[in-house]
Design a protein around this motif. Structure first.
Motif, PDB file in Angstrom:
ATOM      1  N   VAL A  38      20.995  13.588  12.455  1.00 56.62           N
ATOM      2  CA  VAL A  38      21.935  12.888  12.338  1.00 56.62           C
ATOM      3  C   VAL A  38      22.164  15.091  11.859  1.00 56.62           C
ATOM      4  O   VAL A  38      22.114  15.902  10.497  1.00 56.62           O
ATOM      5  N   GLN A  54      26.822  10.059   6.592  1.00 53.28           N
ATOM      6  CA  GLN A  54      27.518  11.700   7.873  1.00 53.28           C
ATOM      7  C   GLN A  54      26.539  10.854   9.131  1.00 53.28           C
ATOM      8  O   GLN A  54      27.433  10.755   9.971  1.00 53.28           O
ATOM      9  N   TYR A  58      28.394   9.408  12.352  1.00 50.60           N
ATOM     10  CA  TYR A  58      27.388   9.706  13.642  1.00 50.60           C
ATOM     11  C   TYR A  58      27.524   8.412  13.907  1.00 50.60           C
ATOM     12  O   TYR A  58      27.813   8.818  15.642  1.00 50.60           O
TER      13      TYR A  58
END
Length: 78
Positions: A38, A54, A58
């Motif tokens: 990621v 995150q 994503y």
């Protein structure tokens, strides 16, 4: 830890990996793998919360891309 009359404090972050529980090692290993996959941003050492946040963003972005590509494929008959 006491050495020749001197007291040395060891922080939790300095605990050897060998002394950690197997579950903690597994989580750390998988978190490292997740950081490779990621895009975490500009910070090199991101904390667990930031990595998981995150990752969620994503995944949402990837789901949106899949939805767009599916609609495009139905429009163009592919």
């Amino acid at each position: 830890m006491v050495t020749q009359g001197k007291t040395i404090k060891i922080s939790r972050g300095m605990v050897s990996l060998r002394r950690r529980k197997p579950f903690q090692l597994m989580v750390l290993r998988r978190l490292r793998e997740l950081k490779k996959i990621v895009p975490v941003g500009t910070r090199r050492k991101a904390d667990v919360d930031a990595v998981l946040r995150q990752t969620a963003e994503y995944i949402c972005a990837l789901e949106l891309k899949v939805a767009i590509l599916r609609r495009l494929s139905t429009i163009y008959g592919v």
